[in-house]
Scaffold this active site. Structure first.
Site, PDB file in Angstrom:
ATOM      1  N   GLU A  76      -6.083  -9.087   3.665  1.00 41.18           N
ATOM      2  CA  GLU A  76      -5.309  -8.372   4.679  1.00 41.18           C
ATOM      3  C   GLU A  76      -5.280  -9.227   5.939  1.00 41.18           C
ATOM      4  O   GLU A  76      -6.329  -9.510   6.520  1.00 41.18           O
ATOM      5  CB  GLU A  76      -5.888  -6.986   4.988  1.00 41.18           C
ATOM      6  CG  GLU A  76      -5.709  -5.976   3.867  1.00 41.18           C
ATOM      7  CD  GLU A  76      -6.107  -4.558   4.255  1.00 41.18           C
ATOM      8  OE1 GLU A  76      -5.980  -4.202   5.459  1.00 41.18           O
ATOM      9  OE2 GLU A  76      -6.543  -3.808   3.365  1.00 41.18           O
ATOM     10  N   GLU A 121     -12.624  -2.230   2.245  1.00 40.52           N
ATOM     11  CA  GLU A 121     -13.134  -1.896   3.579  1.00 40.52           C
ATOM     12  C   GLU A 121     -14.234  -0.838   3.508  1.00 40.52           C
ATOM     13  O   GLU A 121     -14.204   0.173   4.212  1.00 40.52           O
ATOM     14  CB  GLU A 121     -11.996  -1.452   4.505  1.00 40.52           C
ATOM     15  CG  GLU A 121     -11.032  -2.581   4.814  1.00 40.52           C
ATOM     16  CD  GLU A 121     -10.049  -2.255   5.937  1.00 40.52           C
ATOM     17  OE1 GLU A 121     -10.069  -1.122   6.472  1.00 40.52           O
ATOM     18  OE2 GLU A 121      -9.252  -3.145   6.292  1.00 40.52           O
ATOM     19  N   GLN A 173       2.192  -6.023   5.659  1.00 40.51           N
ATOM     20  CA  GLN A 173       2.382  -5.726   4.250  1.00 40.51           C
ATOM     21  C   GLN A 173       3.780  -6.167   3.830  1.00 40.51           C
ATOM     22  O   GLN A 173       4.559  -6.634   4.650  1.00 40.51           O
ATOM     23  CB  GLN A 173       2.174  -4.251   3.982  1.00 40.51           C
ATOM     24  CG  GLN A 173       0.735  -3.795   4.217  1.00 40.51           C
ATOM     25  CD  GLN A 173       0.515  -2.344   3.807  1.00 40.51           C
ATOM     26  OE1 GLN A 173       1.306  -1.696   3.147  1.00 40.51           O
ATOM     27  NE2 GLN A 173      -0.613  -1.804   4.255  1.00 40.51           N
ATOM     28  N   GLU A 184       0.840  -1.195   0.000  1.00 39.90           N
ATOM     29  CA  GLU A 184       0.000   0.000   0.000  1.00 39.90           C
ATOM     30  C   GLU A 184       0.875   1.244   0.000  1.00 39.90           C
ATOM     31  O   GLU A 184       2.035   1.214   0.431  1.00 39.90           O
ATOM     32  CB  GLU A 184      -0.900   0.002   1.247  1.00 39.90           C
ATOM     33  CG  GLU A 184      -1.900   1.137   1.290  1.00 39.90           C
ATOM     34  CD  GLU A 184      -2.941   0.968   2.399  1.00 39.90           C
ATOM     35  OE1 GLU A 184      -3.849   1.808   2.473  1.00 39.90           O
ATOM     36  OE2 GLU A 184      -2.832   0.004   3.182  1.00 39.90           O
TER      37      GLU A 184
END
Length: 500
Positions: free
Chosen positions: A304, A173, A353, A25
């Site tokens: 995630e 989300e 991540q 991200e």
């Protein structure tokens, strides 16, 4: 002695390589400085991508990469990130740290990154603050090979051929940072937006990912699937190929998460207990999905997951930079075993991540790079990619300090690769006890065994001054007797055993 039974004749499912996927991200130093340094930097790079990071990631066979978010995805406007870099718009990254985002890493750079990694592409579109037209034009820009305004624009920007987009997320989300939507509202928006995520080339169909639940929000899963399936032809499966699920392992609570490196034995077991909750989440969401999709045409996509602690002292709170210890290695081992065992529904997962953010596999500091304990787990577990899950069972006992956070002492999954080699990944969750293990196969006479181990003290981690404090070591203390092998697994360890 604990007995591990393996029925090598009972195939239990196919383990998609994408279960071992990653997520990058526009957050902190994940992309800028971690993966991408620009073409004119002193750090050795190829078209702006760090050579050392790319080489390390290729070693773990990264199968798919998700980008550009995360929360960032629903405020990302893709046209800001194309064309000459000096003309790209600058903005403030309001989600993560309030720093300037100069958009020097955009669509072309992401596709170059995936090309260098040799991995599939997972692009997350902006449903929260973007328009249907914007999303539609992005797909056209990336994937259309004919004559059109967006295809022509791509060619003007130096990319003649269309790219392959393997997966496209329609929002992220949307129950929270992606718009604070109710499930029924999001489901209607999903139906509308996905209509314009077109497949321009036969054989290169984009798999569409619908925004699924936050952790245990089973009502979201049920209502989204209900609305997307209403008056929908059965063969369209609610207009989706996958439904996402997000879950982070937070040892204490969201207000005081605790340190990544300074923690007690009680917090060790508390963290592993919360990691094991992934089994409950996957099972319960799976049961809801089975009601609407009994043939399991819709993949569960856990795009995630990972540990979330307090940031390292002295770092930007919005950068989510944290260290990585043997505790994270056990969380990764447990979680990947769970995904393996649910491979008939879980078809993709993405660790949060990739570099310098949350439970990353790599940390960088200027020109320096270190591999984390989690990296080593992905290296050990790469043997499961595209393998066949085998039926296995190990008898366990509950261990721990606090009654509320008891965990099984052992945790495993087993697969067989295309060459017939059987791979066991076994975790010892105990901080103090070794266990004698007897592994019994149904019929196979064992010719040879090779094994590796990752083990150390619970808070052991790699630093830029000591990058090899935690590393994979060969393990040779295994006895073979016909269809059985015996060995002792030390405390706080993860083993990979390959049986030929």
């Amino acid at each position: 002695m604990a007995k591990l039974f393996i029925n090598e004749n009972k195939q239990a499912g196919h383990i998609n390589a994408e279960i071992y996927g990653h997520f990058a991200e526009h957050l902190g130093r994940c992309i800028y400085g971690g993966i991408y340094v620009g073409e004119d930097k002193a750090i050795p790079n190829t078209n702006g991508m760090r050579n050392d990071v790319i080489a390390a990631l290729k070693e773990i066979n990264v199968p798919v990469l998700r980008w550009p978010g995360g929360c960032f995805a629903d405020e990302y406007h893709w046209k800001d990130g194309i064309g000459p870099k000096e003309k790209r718009k600058k903005m403030i990254n309001t989600h993560w740290g309030g720093v300037v985002e100069d958009n020097s890493f955009g669509t072309h750079e992401f596709m170059e990154l995936c090309k260098q990694l040799g991995c599939k592409t997972y692009v997350n579109g902006n449903l929260g603050s973007g328009t249907v037209q914007e999303m539609s034009e992005w797909v056209e820009y990336m994937t259309f090979d004919g004559v059109s305004p967006m295809a022509d624009l791509r060619k003007e920007n130096g990319q003649e051929e269309a790219w392959k987009v393997d997966y496209f997320g329609v929002g992220n989300e949307n129950w929270g940072c992606g718009g604070n939507m109710r499930p029924e509202y999001y489901a209607d928006e999903y139906r509308r937006y996905q209509t314009y995520v077109r497949n321009y080339k036969a054989g290169d169909e984009i798999k569409k990912i619908c925004c699924g639940a936050n952790s245990g929000d089973y009502d979201w899963t049920d209502k989204v699937l209900k609305v997307t399936h209403e008056n929908t032809p059965p063969h369209l499966h609610g207009f989706m190929d996958g439904l996402s699920l997000h879950y982070y392992t937070v040892p204490n609570n969201w207000t005081t998460k605790g340190s990544a490196t300074d923690f007690t034995k009680e917090m060790w077991y508390q963290t592993l207990n919360k990691a094991l909750f992934m089994e409950t989440l996957v099972s319960r969401h799976e049961a809801i999905m089975d009601q609407y999709d009994p043939e399991r045409k819709i993949a569960m996509v856990v795009d995630e997951w990972g540990c979330w602690y307090d940031v390292e002292p002295g770092t930007n709170p919005g950068f989510l930079y944290q260290q990585n210890t043997m505790r994270d290695a056990l969380v990764a081992g447990i979680t990947l075993n769970i995904f393996n065992k649910h491979c008939n529904r879980v078809k993709m997962a993405n660790l949060a991540q990739m570099v310098n953010v949350l439970q990353s596999v790599i940390l960088t500091e200027g020109e320096k790079m270190i591999l984390t304990p989690t990296y080593h787990i992905f290296h050990m577990y790469r043997c499961h990619q595209e393998a066949t899950l085998l039926e296995s069972y190990i008898k366990t006992t509950e261990i721990g300090i606090e009654e509320e956070y008891k965990v099984p002492n052992l945790h495993e999954s087993v697969s067989k690769d295309k060459d017939g080699v059987i791979h066991i990944t076994l975790n010892n969750l105990s901080l103090t006890e070794s266990y004698d293990i007897e592994t019994i196969l149904t019929e196979k006479n064992i010719i040879d065994v090779k094994a590796d181990i990752l083990t150390n003290d619970m808070a052991a981690h790699n630093t830029f001054s000591n990058p090899n404090q935690v590393k994979i070591q060969p393990f040779t203390e295994i006895e073979i007797t016909g269809r059985e092998i015996t060995f002792q697994i030390p405390p706080c360890s993860v083993m990979k055993i390959s049986i030929h």
